[in-house]
Design a protein around this motif. Structure first.
Motif, short mmCIF file in Angstrom:
data_model
loop_
_atom_site.label_atom_id
_atom_site.label_comp_id
_atom_site.label_asym_id
_atom_site.label_seq_id
_atom_site.Cartn_x
_atom_site.Cartn_y
_atom_site.Cartn_z
N ASP A 348 50.27 20.62 17.93
CA ASP A 348 49.98 20.50 16.49
C ASP A 348 50.88 21.36 15.60
O ASP A 348 50.40 22.07 14.70
N ARG A 350 53.39 22.08 12.52
CA ARG A 350 53.44 21.51 11.17
C ARG A 350 54.81 21.78 10.54
O ARG A 350 55.41 22.83 10.76
N LEU A 351 55.26 20.80 9.78
CA LEU A 351 56.54 20.94 9.09
C LEU A 351 56.41 22.02 8.02
O LEU A 351 55.47 22.00 7.22
N THR A 354 56.08 20.68 4.20
CA THR A 354 54.95 19.85 3.73
C THR A 354 53.65 20.15 4.45
O THR A 354 52.59 19.68 4.04
N PHE A 355 53.73 20.92 5.56
CA PHE A 355 52.57 21.26 6.39
C PHE A 355 51.94 20.04 7.06
O PHE A 355 50.81 20.13 7.55
N GLU A 356 52.64 18.92 7.11
CA GLU A 356 52.12 17.77 7.85
C GLU A 356 52.38 17.96 9.33
O GLU A 356 53.34 18.60 9.73
N ARG A 357 51.50 17.39 10.17
CA ARG A 357 51.65 17.51 11.61
C ARG A 357 52.84 16.66 12.07
O ARG A 357 53.01 15.53 11.63
N VAL A 358 53.64 17.24 12.97
CA VAL A 358 54.81 16.55 13.52
C VAL A 358 54.86 16.77 15.02
O VAL A 358 54.08 17.56 15.58
N ALA A 365 59.65 22.56 12.33
CA ALA A 365 58.23 22.60 12.66
C ALA A 365 57.83 24.02 13.09
O ALA A 365 58.59 24.71 13.77
N THR A 367 54.37 26.73 14.30
CA THR A 367 52.97 26.93 14.71
C THR A 367 52.60 28.37 14.36
O THR A 367 53.48 29.24 14.26
#
Length: 449
Positions: A348, A350-351, A354-358, A365, A367
């Motif tokens: 999990d 996150r970028l 944008t803090f979206e999961r990648v 990215a 963690t």
């Protein structure tokens, strides 16, 4: 005896002409210029041609390799003339540049006759080149009535640096590029000669010993390729002699902890697609991407200490700011390495933009586990720097260096999420991140300087 070994011995014999430079004075370039003319226009066949011929020379019926080698030496010889407009190239540096390359090649070919082990071959180059360069400088100094026993450690340091640079360039260039290698070594040693006065013998011995030990361990543990190992050894040696033991301690903390982090659960990271390539062995590009800013700052520190006029504005605080820049760049490299190596083991991510999961391994990215590891790594470098470098109050120095490292790590993530891959390589991003760490470290240290 192979033809390659005989040819290397013949080139080394020609290089020994450099020892006549003190007697020739302004005509120091003449012997090499004469050999270049013979090689290019006179010698077309016969035993001498066969002795010096490199692949491709037979087709042109011209000793291109010898002509290029001696022309490069002649060019350096011309620079030894004392012109009114510029200071001359020291005769000792002229000797070191020519002899380290020529005798280094001889040492390499001698070892290659016995084994093809890449580390042993490079060790032969550096060892023989260093010995020849040291003795050559001492001979030239003695012939010019300028020899002093106290200068031997400096000669050894310059010869070792020249051999390491030559070996590194030879590992990534072709044999026909020896003229470029010689000229590059000459100019770099010219700078280092100006930056080093009387160097304590113990400092050179310990510095070179620690640097060589670092190189052997990194190669033996597959933490670095041979070019990467040479780069690391060069950086370590320069840091010890131009900065001091504390600078080396900071640098070695990154190399050792970073290498261990790369190897940690490597198979698992490889399965997840986030492992360092080449089984974790870092090459020249990777080492320079993470440590070239540190090299520039330690050289800048030596310039500020030895060459800056005390009357120049900020001359009194420049060494301190450059020391913080060095520590900040290494802290950024450590933070980025640990955040990547440990963060890649967790799900999990996150970028950062944008803090979206990648997917794991996505550039940019992060963690929370990786960020925490990066913070700890930056603080580790900060602690070592605060205790071993001239940074003033240890608590404030720890905070400044740690902050610089975290800023550099964040810049790396931002660049990874926006431009890495499409516009910038990973090595370039690493360089910019460590530069950000250096700038942040020195900027935060301004109130302390």
């Amino acid at each position: 005896m192979t033809h390659r070994l005989r040819r290397a011995g013949a080139f080394a014999a020609v290089a020994t002409l450099v020892l006549a430079a003190p007697a020739l004075g302004p005509a120091a370039a003449a012997p090499f210029a004469a050999v270049a003319v013979l090689a290019a226009f006179v010698i077309e066949d016969g035993p001498v041609f066969e002795l010096f011929a490199r692949p491709g020379d037979h087709e042109d019926r011209r000793l291109n390799g010898l002509a290029g080698f001696t022309l490069a030496a002649a060019a350096l010889g011309i620079l030894t003339v004392d012109y009114p407009q510029a200071p001359p190239l020291p005769g000792t540096v002229f000797a070191a540049a020519v002899l380290t390359l020529a005798y280094g090649n001889l040492g390499r070919e001698f070892v290659r006759d016995v084994t093809t082990d890449e580390f042993a071959v490079v060790a032969g180059f550096v060892t023989v080149g260093t010995v020849a360069g040291t003795l050559g400088q001492a001979f030239v100094a003695a012939a010019a009535s300028e020899f002093a026993v106290a200068a031997l450690p400096k000669y050894t340091f310059l010869a070792a640096v020249g051999s390491l640079i030559a070996a590194l360039l030879r590992s990534i260039l072709f044999g026909r590029d020896d003229p470029l290698v010689m000229v590059s070594v000459g100019f770099i040693l010219w700078l280092f000669a100006a930056l080093t006065g009387t160097v304590p013998a113990r400092l050179v011995a310990v510095g070179l010993g620690l640097a060589v030990a670092l190189g052997w361990v990194s190669y033996a543990l597959d933490a670095a390729s041979v070019p990467g190992m040479l780069t690391g050894v060069l950086l370590a040696a320069v840091s010890v002699v131009l900065g001091g033991y504390g600078w080396f301690a900071v640098l070695i903390s990154f190399f050792s902890v970073g290498a261990l982090a790369t190897k940690y659960r490597y198979e698992e990271k490889e399965a997840r697609g986030v492992a360092e390539e080449n089984d974790g062995a870092r090459g020249t590009g990777n080492v320079l991407g993470n440590a070239s800013v540190a090299l520039f700052t330690v050289v800048g520190y030596a310039v500020a200490v030895h060459l800056l006029d005390p009357g120049i504005p900020l001359a009194d605080v420049a060494p301190t700011l450059l020391a913080f820049a060095f520590a900040g760049s290494v802290a950024a490299a450590m933070a980025d390495t640990l955040s990547s190596e440990f963060g890649g083991l967790y799900d999990d991510p996150r970028l950062v933009t944008t803090f979206e999961r990648v997917e794991p391994g996505t550039d940019g990215a992060v963690t929370w586990q990786g960020e925490l590891a990066g913070l700890v790594g930056s603080a580790l470098v900060g602690g070592i720097a605060a205790l071993s470098m001239p940074l003033g109050d240890p608590i404030l120095a720890l905070a400044v260096v740690t902050g610089g490292g975290v800023i550099g790590m964040t810049v790396d993530s931002l660049l990874g999420a926006t431009v890495e891959g499409s516009r910038l390589t990973n090595q370039t991003v690493n360089f910019l991140a460590t530069l950000a760490g250096a700038l942040a470290g020195s900027a935060l240290a301004i109130p302390l300087a």
